[in-house]
Motif scaffolding. Sequence first.
Motif, PDB file in Angstrom:
ATOM      1  N   THR A  13     -41.457   3.212  -6.144  1.00 37.33           N
ATOM      2  CA  THR A  13     -40.322   3.768  -6.898  1.00 37.33           C
ATOM      3  C   THR A  13     -40.717   4.993  -7.718  1.00 37.33           C
ATOM      4  O   THR A  13     -40.106   6.059  -7.606  1.00 37.33           O
ATOM      5  CB  THR A  13     -39.768   2.686  -7.865  1.00 37.33           C
ATOM      6  N   ILE A  14     -41.746   4.831  -8.548  1.00 38.78           N
ATOM      7  CA  ILE A  14     -42.055   5.918  -9.484  1.00 38.78           C
ATOM      8  C   ILE A  14     -42.737   7.095  -8.774  1.00 38.78           C
ATOM      9  O   ILE A  14     -42.544   8.249  -9.156  1.00 38.78           O
ATOM     10  CB  ILE A  14     -42.894   5.396 -10.683  1.00 38.78           C
ATOM     11  N   SER A  36     -50.634   4.573   1.579  1.00 43.34           N
ATOM     12  CA  SER A  36     -49.554   3.621   1.390  1.00 43.34           C
ATOM     13  C   SER A  36     -49.612   2.602   2.505  1.00 43.34           C
ATOM     14  O   SER A  36     -49.760   2.971   3.667  1.00 43.34           O
ATOM     15  CB  SER A  36     -48.208   4.350   1.406  1.00 43.34           C
ATOM     16  N   ARG A  37     -49.468   1.330   2.139  1.00 46.48           N
ATOM     17  CA  ARG A  37     -49.522   0.287   3.168  1.00 46.48           C
ATOM     18  C   ARG A  37     -48.295   0.317   4.051  1.00 46.48           C
ATOM     19  O   ARG A  37     -48.338  -0.030   5.211  1.00 46.48           O
ATOM     20  CB  ARG A  37     -49.629  -1.096   2.511  1.00 46.48           C
ATOM     21  N   ASN A  38     -47.173   0.755   3.498  1.00 48.43           N
ATOM     22  CA  ASN A  38     -45.904   0.627   4.217  1.00 48.43           C
ATOM     23  C   ASN A  38     -45.178   1.942   4.482  1.00 48.43           C
ATOM     24  O   ASN A  38     -44.372   2.017   5.398  1.00 48.43           O
ATOM     25  CB  ASN A  38     -44.943  -0.265   3.416  1.00 48.43           C
ATOM     26  N   ARG A  72     -55.660  -2.424  -9.310  1.00 44.49           N
ATOM     27  CA  ARG A  72     -55.980  -1.001  -9.503  1.00 44.49           C
ATOM     28  C   ARG A  72     -57.474  -0.752  -9.681  1.00 44.49           C
ATOM     29  O   ARG A  72     -57.971   0.309  -9.342  1.00 44.49           O
ATOM     30  CB  ARG A  72     -55.325  -0.494 -10.791  1.00 44.49           C
ATOM     31  N   LYS A  90     -49.194   4.244 -16.141  1.00 39.14           N
ATOM     32  CA  LYS A  90     -49.191   3.191 -17.154  1.00 39.14           C
ATOM     33  C   LYS A  90     -48.723   1.886 -16.530  1.00 39.14           C
ATOM     34  O   LYS A  90     -47.913   1.945 -15.611  1.00 39.14           O
ATOM     35  CB  LYS A  90     -48.331   3.574 -18.360  1.00 39.14           C
ATOM     36  N   GLN A 155     -39.083  -6.397  -7.452  1.00 42.44           N
ATOM     37  CA  GLN A 155     -40.503  -6.121  -7.769  1.00 42.44           C
ATOM     38  C   GLN A 155     -41.156  -7.429  -8.225  1.00 42.44           C
ATOM     39  O   GLN A 155     -41.012  -7.837  -9.378  1.00 42.44           O
ATOM     40  CB  GLN A 155     -40.631  -5.052  -8.849  1.00 42.44           C
ATOM     41  N   TRP A 157     -44.406  -8.117  -8.477  1.00 37.21           N
ATOM     42  CA  TRP A 157     -45.660  -7.997  -9.236  1.00 37.21           C
ATOM     43  C   TRP A 157     -45.445  -8.036 -10.743  1.00 37.21           C
ATOM     44  O   TRP A 157     -46.323  -8.463 -11.483  1.00 37.21           O
ATOM     45  CB  TRP A 157     -46.421  -6.728  -8.828  1.00 37.21           C
ATOM     46  N   ASP A 168     -43.877  -4.310 -19.409  1.00 39.12           N
ATOM     47  CA  ASP A 168     -44.006  -3.165 -18.497  1.00 39.12           C
ATOM     48  C   ASP A 168     -43.187  -1.985 -19.038  1.00 39.12           C
ATOM     49  O   ASP A 168     -43.737  -0.893 -19.215  1.00 39.12           O
ATOM     50  CB  ASP A 168     -43.610  -3.541 -17.062  1.00 39.12           C
ATOM     51  N   TYR A 263     -43.237  13.914 -16.335  1.00 41.70           N
ATOM     52  CA  TYR A 263     -44.283  13.914 -15.302  1.00 41.70           C
ATOM     53  C   TYR A 263     -44.821  15.313 -15.011  1.00 41.70           C
ATOM     54  O   TYR A 263     -45.994  15.471 -14.669  1.00 41.70           O
ATOM     55  CB  TYR A 263     -43.788  13.180 -14.044  1.00 41.70           C
TER      56      TYR A 263
END
Length: 309
Positions: A13-14, A36-38, A72, A90, A155, A157, A168, A263
Amino acid sequence: MSDIELALVGLGTIARAQHLPAIAATPGMTLTAVASRNARLDGVANFTDIDTLLDEMHDVQAVSLCTPPQGRFEQAMAVLRADCHLMLEKPPGATLTELQILAAEARLRSLTLFTTWHSREAAAVDVARDWLADRVVHATHIDWCEDVRKWHPGQDWIWQPGGLGVFDPGINALSILTAVLPDPVRLTGADLHIPENRQTPIAAELTMDAGHPVTARLDWRQQGADLWQIRFDTDAGTALLDQGGARFSVDGEPVAQGDNAEYARLYARFRDLIANGDSDLDLSPLRLVADAFLTGRRHAAPEFQDQDP
Ligand code: NAP
Protein backbone atom coordinates in the motif's frame (compact mmCIF):
# COMPACT_ATOMS: atom_id res chain seq x y z
CA MET A 1 27.48 13.45 -9.94
CA SER A 2 25.46 10.48 -11.20
CA ASP A 3 22.16 9.50 -9.60
CA ILE A 4 22.05 7.14 -6.63
CA GLU A 5 20.64 3.82 -7.86
CA LEU A 6 17.86 2.77 -5.51
CA ALA A 7 15.95 -0.46 -4.91
CA LEU A 8 12.64 -0.81 -3.11
CA VAL A 9 11.45 -3.86 -1.20
CA GLY A 10 7.75 -4.63 -0.51
CA LEU A 11 5.42 -3.28 -3.14
CA GLY A 12 2.37 -2.84 -0.90
CA THR A 13 0.00 0.00 0.00
CA ILE A 14 2.48 2.63 1.12
CA ALA A 15 5.12 1.79 -1.49
CA ARG A 16 2.65 2.41 -4.30
CA ALA A 17 0.80 5.35 -2.76
CA GLN A 18 3.79 7.35 -1.51
CA HIS A 19 7.24 5.89 -2.15
CA LEU A 20 7.06 5.44 -5.93
CA PRO A 21 5.80 8.99 -6.67
CA ALA A 22 8.23 10.52 -4.15
CA ILE A 23 11.24 8.68 -5.60
CA ALA A 24 10.23 9.71 -9.13
CA ALA A 25 10.11 13.34 -7.99
CA THR A 26 13.47 13.30 -6.15
CA PRO A 27 16.42 14.62 -8.16
CA GLY A 28 19.61 12.63 -7.70
CA MET A 29 17.90 9.27 -7.18
CA THR A 30 16.70 6.65 -9.65
CA LEU A 31 14.69 3.54 -8.87
CA THR A 32 16.27 0.65 -10.77
CA ALA A 33 14.97 -2.48 -9.01
CA VAL A 34 12.12 -3.82 -6.91
CA ALA A 35 11.82 -6.95 -4.76
CA SER A 36 8.29 -8.19 -4.25
CA ARG A 37 6.95 -11.68 -3.66
CA ASN A 38 3.72 -10.98 -5.49
CA ALA A 39 3.87 -7.76 -7.50
CA ARG A 40 5.83 -6.38 -10.45
CA LEU A 41 6.71 -2.86 -11.51
CA ASP A 42 7.20 -1.88 -15.14
CA GLY A 43 10.45 -0.20 -16.18
CA VAL A 44 12.72 -1.62 -13.45
CA ALA A 45 14.38 -4.97 -12.73
CA ASN A 46 12.01 -7.22 -10.75
CA PHE A 47 13.00 -9.85 -8.17
CA THR A 48 10.97 -11.97 -5.78
CA ASP A 49 13.39 -11.52 -2.87
CA ILE A 50 15.99 -9.07 -1.63
CA ASP A 51 18.88 -11.55 -1.58
CA THR A 52 18.64 -12.28 -5.31
CA LEU A 53 18.27 -8.58 -6.03
CA LEU A 54 21.43 -7.76 -4.10
CA ASP A 55 23.29 -10.67 -5.74
CA GLU A 56 22.44 -9.56 -9.25
CA MET A 57 22.13 -5.76 -9.10
CA HIS A 58 25.66 -4.68 -8.27
CA ASP A 59 25.01 -1.05 -9.19
CA VAL A 60 22.30 -0.62 -6.57
CA GLN A 61 23.69 1.70 -3.87
CA ALA A 62 20.70 2.20 -1.61
CA VAL A 63 17.60 0.24 -0.56
CA SER A 64 14.30 1.37 0.89
CA LEU A 65 12.37 -1.24 2.91
CA CYS A 66 8.57 -0.90 2.82
CA THR A 67 7.72 -4.32 4.24
CA PRO A 68 6.01 -4.91 7.62
CA PRO A 69 8.29 -4.58 10.68
CA GLN A 70 8.33 -8.32 11.38
CA GLY A 71 11.06 -9.88 9.25
CA ARG A 72 12.71 -6.57 8.37
CA PHE A 73 15.86 -7.32 10.34
CA GLU A 74 17.08 -10.06 7.98
CA GLN A 75 16.31 -7.91 4.95
CA ALA A 76 18.01 -4.88 6.51
CA MET A 77 21.12 -6.85 7.47
CA ALA A 78 21.37 -8.27 3.94
CA VAL A 79 21.24 -4.73 2.55
CA LEU A 80 24.02 -3.47 4.83
CA ARG A 81 26.19 -6.56 4.21
CA ALA A 82 25.88 -5.81 0.49
CA ASP A 83 27.33 -2.36 1.32
CA CYS A 84 24.15 -0.49 0.45
CA HIS A 85 22.68 2.48 2.29
CA LEU A 86 19.40 1.70 4.05
CA MET A 87 16.12 3.53 4.58
CA LEU A 88 13.45 2.00 6.83
CA GLU A 89 9.70 2.69 6.88
CA LYS A 90 8.20 3.34 10.29
CA PRO A 91 8.27 1.53 12.65
CA PRO A 92 11.93 0.85 11.86
CA GLY A 93 11.87 -2.69 13.26
CA ALA A 94 10.14 -5.17 15.48
CA THR A 95 12.56 -4.73 18.42
CA LEU A 96 14.92 -2.09 19.77
CA THR A 97 17.83 -4.52 19.94
CA GLU A 98 17.71 -5.36 16.25
CA LEU A 99 18.01 -1.66 15.47
CA GLN A 100 21.06 -1.33 17.70
CA ILE A 101 22.66 -4.22 15.81
CA LEU A 102 21.82 -2.62 12.45
CA ALA A 103 23.18 0.72 13.62
CA ALA A 104 26.48 -0.91 14.61
CA GLU A 105 26.74 -2.68 11.24
CA ALA A 106 26.01 0.56 9.36
CA ARG A 107 28.65 2.42 11.41
CA LEU A 108 31.22 -0.32 10.81
CA ARG A 109 30.68 -0.09 7.06
CA SER A 110 30.33 3.74 6.93
CA LEU A 111 26.85 3.38 5.47
CA THR A 112 23.81 5.61 5.90
CA LEU A 113 21.00 4.22 8.06
CA PHE A 114 17.82 6.31 8.01
CA THR A 115 14.91 5.37 10.27
CA THR A 116 12.10 7.45 8.81
CA TRP A 117 9.15 9.00 10.63
CA HIS A 118 6.98 10.32 7.82
CA SER A 119 4.55 12.20 10.08
CA ARG A 120 7.37 14.43 11.29
CA GLU A 121 7.57 15.72 7.72
CA ALA A 122 3.91 16.84 7.71
CA ALA A 123 3.47 20.45 6.65
CA ALA A 124 2.89 22.15 10.02
CA VAL A 125 5.11 20.10 12.35
CA ASP A 126 8.20 22.31 12.12
CA VAL A 127 6.09 25.43 12.74
CA ALA A 128 4.49 23.80 15.78
CA ARG A 129 7.92 22.84 17.19
CA ASP A 130 9.25 26.39 16.76
CA TRP A 131 6.11 27.92 18.29
CA LEU A 132 6.20 25.57 21.28
CA ALA A 133 9.90 26.26 21.92
CA ASP A 134 9.02 29.74 23.29
CA ARG A 135 6.00 28.70 25.37
CA VAL A 136 5.30 26.99 28.67
CA VAL A 137 3.22 23.88 28.00
CA HIS A 138 0.87 22.91 30.85
CA ALA A 139 -0.67 19.79 29.28
CA THR A 140 -0.63 17.85 26.01
CA HIS A 141 -3.31 15.51 24.72
CA ILE A 142 -3.23 13.22 21.67
CA ASP A 143 -6.32 11.85 19.89
CA TRP A 144 -5.26 9.43 17.15
CA CYS A 145 -8.41 7.65 16.07
CA GLU A 146 -9.20 6.03 12.73
CA ASP A 147 -11.23 3.15 11.35
CA VAL A 148 -8.96 0.12 10.99
CA ARG A 149 -11.28 -1.40 8.39
CA LYS A 150 -10.82 1.69 6.20
CA TRP A 151 -7.03 2.03 6.49
CA HIS A 152 -5.81 -1.56 6.92
CA PRO A 153 -8.23 -3.84 5.09
CA GLY A 154 -6.99 -7.42 5.04
CA GLN A 155 -3.59 -6.53 6.56
CA ASP A 156 -3.01 -9.52 8.81
CA TRP A 157 0.49 -8.53 9.97
CA ILE A 158 -0.80 -5.59 12.04
CA TRP A 159 -2.62 -8.08 14.30
CA GLN A 160 0.37 -10.45 14.64
CA PRO A 161 3.08 -10.13 17.34
CA GLY A 162 5.37 -7.28 16.31
CA GLY A 163 2.64 -5.71 14.17
CA LEU A 164 1.89 -3.07 16.84
CA GLY A 165 -1.89 -2.98 16.34
CA VAL A 166 -3.24 0.52 16.98
CA PHE A 167 0.33 1.68 17.64
CA ASP A 168 1.01 1.27 13.91
CA PRO A 169 -0.75 4.62 13.31
CA GLY A 170 -0.28 5.70 16.94
CA ILE A 171 3.51 5.70 16.59
CA ASN A 172 3.04 8.52 14.06
CA ALA A 173 1.57 10.67 16.82
CA LEU A 174 4.43 9.69 19.13
CA SER A 175 6.96 10.57 16.42
CA ILE A 176 5.46 14.07 16.19
CA LEU A 177 5.25 14.40 19.97
CA THR A 178 8.92 13.55 20.47
CA ALA A 179 9.89 15.98 17.70
CA VAL A 180 7.93 19.03 18.86
CA LEU A 181 8.27 18.94 22.66
CA PRO A 182 11.56 20.33 23.93
CA ASP A 183 11.82 17.87 26.85
CA PRO A 184 12.25 14.09 26.66
CA VAL A 185 9.00 12.13 26.89
CA ARG A 186 8.68 9.24 29.39
CA LEU A 187 5.83 6.75 29.43
CA THR A 188 4.20 6.45 32.86
CA GLY A 189 1.18 4.23 32.16
CA ALA A 190 -0.71 2.37 29.45
CA ASP A 191 -4.01 0.54 29.04
CA LEU A 192 -4.07 -1.84 26.09
CA HIS A 193 -7.36 -3.19 24.71
CA ILE A 194 -6.67 -6.43 22.85
CA PRO A 195 -9.42 -8.27 20.94
CA GLU A 196 -9.77 -11.84 22.19
CA ASN A 197 -8.94 -13.26 18.73
CA ARG A 198 -5.92 -10.98 18.06
CA GLN A 199 -2.38 -10.46 19.38
CA THR A 200 -2.17 -6.64 19.26
CA PRO A 201 -4.29 -3.81 20.70
CA ILE A 202 -7.22 -2.23 18.88
CA ALA A 203 -7.12 0.73 21.29
CA ALA A 204 -4.85 2.18 23.95
CA GLU A 205 -4.74 4.99 26.46
CA LEU A 206 -1.34 6.32 27.51
CA THR A 207 -0.03 8.64 30.16
CA MET A 208 3.38 10.25 29.76
CA ASP A 209 5.57 12.87 31.37
CA ALA A 210 7.42 15.53 29.42
CA GLY A 211 7.95 18.00 32.25
CA HIS A 212 4.15 18.35 32.04
CA PRO A 213 1.42 15.69 31.79
CA VAL A 214 0.80 14.12 28.39
CA THR A 215 -2.14 11.84 27.65
CA ALA A 216 -3.02 9.90 24.52
CA ARG A 217 -6.07 8.09 23.20
CA LEU A 218 -5.36 5.76 20.30
CA ASP A 219 -8.39 4.03 18.83
CA TRP A 220 -8.96 1.94 15.72
CA ARG A 221 -12.73 1.70 16.33
CA GLN A 222 -13.37 5.24 15.12
CA GLN A 223 -16.43 5.71 12.94
CA GLY A 224 -16.77 8.72 10.67
CA ALA A 225 -13.96 11.22 10.17
CA ASP A 226 -10.39 10.34 11.17
CA LEU A 227 -9.10 12.21 14.20
CA TRP A 228 -5.33 12.70 14.10
CA GLN A 229 -4.60 15.60 16.42
CA ILE A 230 -2.42 16.83 19.29
CA ARG A 231 -3.60 19.62 21.62
CA PHE A 232 -1.19 21.72 23.67
CA ASP A 233 -2.48 23.82 26.57
CA THR A 234 0.11 26.59 26.96
CA ASP A 235 0.70 29.94 28.65
CA ALA A 236 -0.08 31.54 25.28
CA GLY A 237 -3.32 29.73 24.51
CA THR A 238 -4.47 26.36 23.21
CA ALA A 239 -2.56 25.14 20.19
CA LEU A 240 -3.83 22.37 17.94
CA LEU A 241 -1.79 20.32 15.50
CA ASP A 242 -4.34 18.37 13.51
CA GLN A 243 -4.93 16.54 10.23
CA GLY A 244 -1.95 14.33 11.11
CA GLY A 245 0.37 17.35 11.41
CA ALA A 246 -0.74 19.16 8.26
CA ARG A 247 -2.43 22.07 10.09
CA PHE A 248 -1.46 24.15 13.14
CA SER A 249 -3.71 26.67 14.85
CA VAL A 250 -3.67 28.65 18.08
CA ASP A 251 -6.97 29.46 19.85
CA GLY A 252 -8.74 28.54 16.61
CA GLU A 253 -6.67 30.90 14.45
CA PRO A 254 -4.76 29.19 11.60
CA VAL A 255 -0.97 29.50 11.87
CA ALA A 256 0.26 27.02 9.27
CA GLN A 257 -1.20 24.56 6.81
CA GLY A 258 0.20 22.82 3.76
CA ASP A 259 -0.02 20.00 1.28
CA ASN A 260 1.40 16.55 1.94
CA ALA A 261 5.06 16.39 0.88
CA GLU A 262 6.10 13.94 3.61
CA TYR A 263 7.72 11.30 1.41
CA ALA A 264 9.35 13.78 -0.97
CA ARG A 265 11.05 15.28 2.08
CA LEU A 266 12.10 11.84 3.32
CA TYR A 267 13.77 10.85 0.04
CA ALA A 268 15.50 14.23 -0.30
CA ARG A 269 16.85 13.74 3.20
CA PHE A 270 17.97 10.17 2.45
CA ARG A 271 19.86 11.45 -0.61
CA ASP A 272 21.49 14.22 1.46
CA LEU A 273 22.38 11.89 4.33
CA ILE A 274 24.14 9.59 1.84
CA ALA A 275 25.96 12.52 0.24
CA ASN A 276 27.18 13.73 3.63
CA GLY A 277 28.06 10.29 5.01
CA ASP A 278 25.53 10.69 7.85
CA SER A 279 22.85 8.54 9.47
CA ASP A 280 19.59 9.48 11.17
CA LEU A 281 18.48 7.01 13.79
CA ASP A 282 15.95 8.26 16.33
CA LEU A 283 14.25 5.43 18.17
CA SER A 284 12.35 7.52 20.75
CA PRO A 285 8.86 6.82 19.28
CA LEU A 286 9.52 3.07 19.21
CA ARG A 287 10.86 3.22 22.78
CA LEU A 288 7.56 4.67 24.00
CA VAL A 289 5.65 1.89 22.24
CA ALA A 290 7.99 -0.76 23.68
CA ASP A 291 7.49 0.74 27.14
CA ALA A 292 3.70 0.60 26.69
CA PHE A 293 3.95 -3.11 25.82
CA LEU A 294 6.38 -3.68 28.73
CA THR A 295 4.32 -1.96 31.42
CA GLY A 296 0.77 -1.64 30.07
CA ARG A 297 -2.31 -3.16 31.65
CA ARG A 298 -4.03 -5.62 29.29
CA HIS A 299 -7.80 -5.54 28.86
CA ALA A 300 -9.75 -8.11 26.83
CA ALA A 301 -11.77 -6.50 24.05
CA PRO A 302 -14.49 -8.13 21.92
CA GLU A 303 -13.32 -10.25 18.99
CA PHE A 304 -12.51 -8.25 15.87
CA GLN A 305 -13.36 -9.40 12.34
CA ASP A 306 -12.12 -7.64 9.21
CA GLN A 307 -15.69 -7.52 7.87
CA ASP A 308 -18.68 -6.42 9.90
CA PRO A 309 -20.69 -9.58 10.78
P1 NAP B 1 1.08 -3.75 3.08
O1 NAP B 1 0.09 -3.06 2.22
O2 NAP B 1 0.68 -4.98 3.79
O3 NAP B 1 2.37 -3.98 2.21
C1 NAP B 1 3.53 -4.56 2.72
C2 NAP B 1 4.22 -5.32 1.63
O4 NAP B 1 5.36 -5.92 2.19
C3 NAP B 1 3.38 -6.43 1.06
O5 NAP B 1 2.63 -5.99 -0.05
C4 NAP B 1 4.40 -7.45 0.68
O6 NAP B 1 4.83 -7.09 -0.58
C5 NAP B 1 5.60 -7.19 1.58
N1 NAP B 1 5.77 -8.23 2.60
C6 NAP B 1 6.92 -8.90 2.85
N2 NAP B 1 6.76 -9.75 3.85
C7 NAP B 1 5.48 -9.67 4.23
C8 NAP B 1 4.71 -10.33 5.23
N3 NAP B 1 5.24 -11.27 6.03
N4 NAP B 1 3.40 -10.00 5.37
C9 NAP B 1 2.85 -9.04 4.58
N5 NAP B 1 3.56 -8.38 3.61
C10 NAP B 1 4.86 -8.69 3.45
O7 NAP B 1 1.62 -2.76 4.22
P2 NAP B 1 1.82 -1.19 4.11
O8 NAP B 1 0.58 -0.51 4.58
O9 NAP B 1 2.39 -0.81 2.81
O10 NAP B 1 2.88 -1.01 5.28
C11 NAP B 1 4.25 -1.33 5.13
C12 NAP B 1 5.05 -0.51 6.11
O11 NAP B 1 4.78 0.88 5.83
C13 NAP B 1 4.62 -0.72 7.57
O12 NAP B 1 5.73 -0.64 8.41
C14 NAP B 1 3.66 0.44 7.84
O13 NAP B 1 3.63 0.82 9.20
C15 NAP B 1 4.29 1.53 6.99
N6 NAP B 1 3.36 2.59 6.59
C16 NAP B 1 2.11 2.30 6.12
C17 NAP B 1 1.24 3.34 5.81
C18 NAP B 1 -0.17 3.10 5.26
O14 NAP B 1 -0.98 4.05 5.25
N7 NAP B 1 -0.51 1.93 4.78
C19 NAP B 1 1.63 4.65 5.97
C20 NAP B 1 2.93 4.91 6.38
C21 NAP B 1 3.78 3.87 6.71
P3 NAP B 1 5.14 -8.15 -1.69
O15 NAP B 1 3.90 -8.98 -1.84
O16 NAP B 1 5.40 -7.22 -2.78
O17 NAP B 1 6.31 -8.94 -1.23
